[in-house]
Design an enzyme around this catalytic site. Structure first.
Site, PDB file in Angstrom:
ATOM      1  N   SER A  58       0.818  -1.214   0.000  1.00  0.00           N
ATOM      2  CA  SER A  58       0.000   0.000   0.000  1.00  0.00           C
ATOM      3  C   SER A  58       0.845   1.254   0.000  1.00  0.00           C
ATOM      4  O   SER A  58       0.344   2.334  -0.264  1.00  0.00           O
ATOM      5  CB  SER A  58      -0.848   0.042   1.273  1.00  0.00           C
ATOM      6  N   HIS A 116      -1.204  -2.506  -6.986  1.00  0.00           N
ATOM      7  CA  HIS A 116      -1.910  -2.171  -5.744  1.00  0.00           C
ATOM      8  C   HIS A 116      -3.414  -2.301  -5.970  1.00  0.00           C
ATOM      9  O   HIS A 116      -4.027  -1.468  -6.638  1.00  0.00           O
ATOM     10  CB  HIS A 116      -1.516  -0.748  -5.331  1.00  0.00           C
TER      11      HIS A 116
HETATM   12  N1  3HC Z   1     -15.100  -9.281  -0.218  1.00  0.00           N
HETATM   13  C1  3HC Z   1     -15.735  -9.470  -1.384  1.00  0.00           C
HETATM   14  N2  3HC Z   1     -16.920  -8.924  -1.689  1.00  0.00           N
HETATM   15  C2  3HC Z   1     -17.488  -8.153  -0.762  1.00  0.00           C
HETATM   16  C3  3HC Z   1     -16.903  -7.905   0.493  1.00  0.00           C
HETATM   17  C4  3HC Z   1     -15.648  -8.510   0.748  1.00  0.00           C
HETATM   18  N3  3HC Z   1     -14.983  -8.296   1.882  1.00  0.00           N
HETATM   19  N4  3HC Z   1     -17.716  -7.096   1.203  1.00  0.00           N
HETATM   20  C5  3HC Z   1     -18.781  -6.846   0.428  1.00  0.00           C
HETATM   21  N5  3HC Z   1     -18.648  -7.489  -0.746  1.00  0.00           N
HETATM   22  C6  3HC Z   1     -19.569  -7.478  -1.878  1.00  0.00           C
HETATM   23  C7  3HC Z   1     -20.880  -8.085  -1.445  1.00  0.00           C
HETATM   24  O1  3HC Z   1     -20.829  -9.483  -1.526  1.00  0.00           O
HETATM   25  C8  3HC Z   1     -21.821  -7.467  -2.441  1.00  0.00           C
HETATM   26  O2  3HC Z   1     -21.739  -8.163  -3.675  1.00  0.00           O
HETATM   27  P1  3HC Z   1     -23.041  -8.299  -4.594  1.00  0.00           P
HETATM   28  O3  3HC Z   1     -23.288  -6.938  -5.170  1.00  0.00           O
HETATM   29  O4  3HC Z   1     -22.647  -9.306  -5.591  1.00  0.00           O
HETATM   30  O5  3HC Z   1     -24.124  -8.744  -3.666  1.00  0.00           O
HETATM   31  C9  3HC Z   1     -21.242  -6.068  -2.669  1.00  0.00           C
HETATM   32  O6  3HC Z   1     -19.881  -6.137  -2.229  1.00  0.00           O
HETATM   33  C10 3HC Z   1     -21.962  -5.016  -1.848  1.00  0.00           C
HETATM   34  O7  3HC Z   1     -21.902  -5.449  -0.493  1.00  0.00           O
HETATM   35  P2  3HC Z   1     -23.060  -5.179   0.562  1.00  0.00           P
HETATM   36  O8  3HC Z   1     -24.359  -5.043  -0.155  1.00  0.00           O
HETATM   37  O9  3HC Z   1     -22.948  -6.203   1.638  1.00  0.00           O
HETATM   38  O10 3HC Z   1     -22.625  -3.840   1.283  1.00  0.00           O
HETATM   39  P3  3HC Z   1     -22.417  -2.404   0.716  1.00  0.00           P
HETATM   40  O11 3HC Z   1     -23.364  -2.050  -0.362  1.00  0.00           O
HETATM   41  O12 3HC Z   1     -22.365  -1.598   1.929  1.00  0.00           O
HETATM   42  O13 3HC Z   1     -20.954  -2.440   0.044  1.00  0.00           O
HETATM   43  C11 3HC Z   1     -18.622  -2.173   0.119  1.00  0.00           C
HETATM   44  C12 3HC Z   1     -19.837  -2.869   0.751  1.00  0.00           C
HETATM   45  C13 3HC Z   1     -18.456  -2.639  -1.313  1.00  0.00           C
HETATM   46  C14 3HC Z   1     -17.424  -2.611   0.940  1.00  0.00           C
HETATM   47  C15 3HC Z   1     -18.850  -0.625   0.153  1.00  0.00           C
HETATM   48  O14 3HC Z   1     -19.197  -0.215   1.454  1.00  0.00           O
HETATM   49  C16 3HC Z   1     -17.648   0.171  -0.292  1.00  0.00           C
HETATM   50  O15 3HC Z   1     -17.402   0.356  -1.469  1.00  0.00           O
HETATM   51  N6  3HC Z   1     -16.881   0.679   0.699  1.00  0.00           N
HETATM   52  C17 3HC Z   1     -15.653   1.439   0.429  1.00  0.00           C
HETATM   53  C18 3HC Z   1     -14.520   0.468   0.225  1.00  0.00           C
HETATM   54  C19 3HC Z   1     -13.233   1.167  -0.102  1.00  0.00           C
HETATM   55  O16 3HC Z   1     -13.106   2.387  -0.108  1.00  0.00           O
HETATM   56  N7  3HC Z   1     -12.202   0.347  -0.356  1.00  0.00           N
HETATM   57  C20 3HC Z   1     -10.855   0.838  -0.585  1.00  0.00           C
HETATM   58  C21 3HC Z   1     -10.100   0.798   0.701  1.00  0.00           C
HETATM   59  S1  3HC Z   1      -8.468   1.433   0.509  1.00  0.00           S
HETATM   60  C22 3HC Z   1      -7.536   0.125   0.010  1.00  0.00           C
HETATM   61  O17 3HC Z   1      -7.973  -0.989  -0.095  1.00  0.00           O
HETATM   62  C23 3HC Z   1      -6.118   0.427  -0.305  1.00  0.00           C
HETATM   63  C24 3HC Z   1      -5.188  -0.055   0.749  1.00  0.00           C
HETATM   64  O18 3HC Z   1      -3.879   0.229   0.340  1.00  0.00           O
HETATM   65  C25 3HC Z   1      -5.436   0.567   2.108  1.00  0.00           C
END
Ligand code: 3HC
Length: 314
Positions: free
Chosen positions: A135, A172
């Site tokens: 990251s 990444h």
């Molecule tokens: N793994 C895989 N799929 C996942 C998951 C996980 N951990 N969590 C949720 N999902 C999937 C669900 O299965 C669902 O899939 P579907 O559409 O096929 O049913 C979809 O995501 C939507 O999930 P939910 O309906 O349960 O929940 P939300 O609508 O609240 O979405 C989220 C969850 C996609 C995590 C959303 O809240 C989101 O986009 N959050 C922001 C995430 C973000 O910013 N990520 C980047 C972080 S920074 C990073 O990674 C970089 C590093 O260097 C720090």
């Protein structure tokens, strides 16, 4: 651009599992998943099975696709080896199984990643791409560790050293990997054009859009995201607003899917702290100084969603 014939993913945490899944399901590449800890592998593969079953039940993929994706993934852990569990054995095992690209997704600690890159450079064939999902850690530095893995006779400036460093690159991904559409690709100072193109082709085959960032601390993504998360923690620390109101502000006021405190829990507070420390140490810019509260929470073992407690309880 040729895709890897066999990909090895190092680390079966949330990122490693996601990368193995998109490589197998989307890019249809055979994957070897390695983690020192066999329990991490079984936990990760169990989660992957649930994700595949959910995609099947939602009609996103067929049952045959899910089975084929799962069958393309084999796993090894330190205890899979018949001999001792030192690092070179696993790296040699990956080499013997034909690995021509590695994505390292181990803990965000320089010493761990350097050890992995040294072992990979020593064991893998000279044309294998050595990628890191780091990251924030410098790709140029990891490339230097890879050259060191060739032994004391090879300097970083020699032809052999340069060509080894040339195959190290950052790929990444973002959490959750199957959902987030981006892969940020990072060339180090020594990364060859061919390696960069192979990394981009791999990310595209995994179904991702690609951006490129210079090898600066945190790259583009975390140089933007981490001060934002840190500022939210400082708002909580100074009681500017409650946890829920800070998150609500960003969710409802700005349309973010998660508020910054919930997102920090989701990423992992230890990971957030490690990235922020890398940003601060790499720039000496006070705007990147991690908040005291974040450090204390990590000291307490409150690491967010994965430990059951962070800014929220899980
Ligand atoms: N793994 C895989 N799929 C996942 C998951 C996980 N951990 N969590 C949720 N999902 C999937 C669900 O299965 C669902 O899939 P579907 O559409 O096929 O049913 C979809 O995501 C939507 O999930 P939910 O309906 O349960 O929940 P939300 O609508 O609240 O979405 C989220 C969850 C996609 C995590 C959303 O809240 C989101 O986009 N959050 C922001 C995430 C973000 O910013 N990520 C980047 C972080 S920074 C990073 O990674 C970089 C590093 O260097 C720090």
């Amino acid at each position: 651009m040729a895709l890897p014939r066999t990909l090895s993913v190092i680390g079966a945490g949330q990122m490693g599992i996601g990368i193995a899944l998109v490589a197998s399901l989307r890019a249809k590449i055979p994957v070897i998943l390695y983690d020192r800890d066999p329990s991490q592998i079984s936990k990760g593969l169990g989660f992957m099975d649930k994700l595949l079953a959910k995609d099947v039940s939602k009609g996103k993929i067929s049952e045959d696709d899910a089975k084929a994706a799962r069958a393309r993934i084999v796993s090894i852990s330190s205890t899979s080896s018949s001999s001792s569990s030192d690092e070179l054995n696993w790296a040699r095992e990956l080499a013997e199984r034909g690995t021509d690209m590695v994505v390292e997704a181990a803990s965000e600690r320089l010493s761990i990643k350097e050890g992995i890159f040294r072992a990979l450079a020593e064991s893998l064939s000279k044309d294998a791409v050595l990628a890191s999902n780091t990251s924030s850690i410098s790709i140029t530095k990891l490339a230097g560790a890879a050259v060191d893995g060739l032994g004391p006779g090879v300097s970083r400036a020699s032809a052999e050293g340069k060509s080894c460093a040339g195959r190290v690159v950052g790929v990444h991904f973002f959490n959750p990997v199957p959902v987030m559409k981006l892969c940020e690709v990072i060339p180090g100072l020594q990364t060859s054009e061919a390696t960069l193109e192979r990394a981009k082709a791999f990310a595209v085959a995994c179904g991702k859009e690609v951006t490129t960032s210079k090898d600066v601390p945190g790259f583009v993504s975390n140089a933007l995201l981490m001060p934002f998360i840190n500022e939210a923690i400082m708002c909580l620390e100074s009681r500017t607003a409650t946890r829920d109101d800070i998150d609500k502000t960003l969710r409802l006021g700005m349309g973010h899917p998660m508020g910054p405190l919930q997102l920090a829990d989701f990423i992992g507070l230890d990971t957030c702290l490690a990235i922020q420390e890398t940003l601060y140490e790499g720039t000496h810019d006070s705007k990147y100084r991690p908040s005291i509260l974040l450090g204390r929470m990590v000291d307490a073992g409150w690491l967010g969603k994965k430990s059951g407690k962070g800014f929220y309880d899980y």
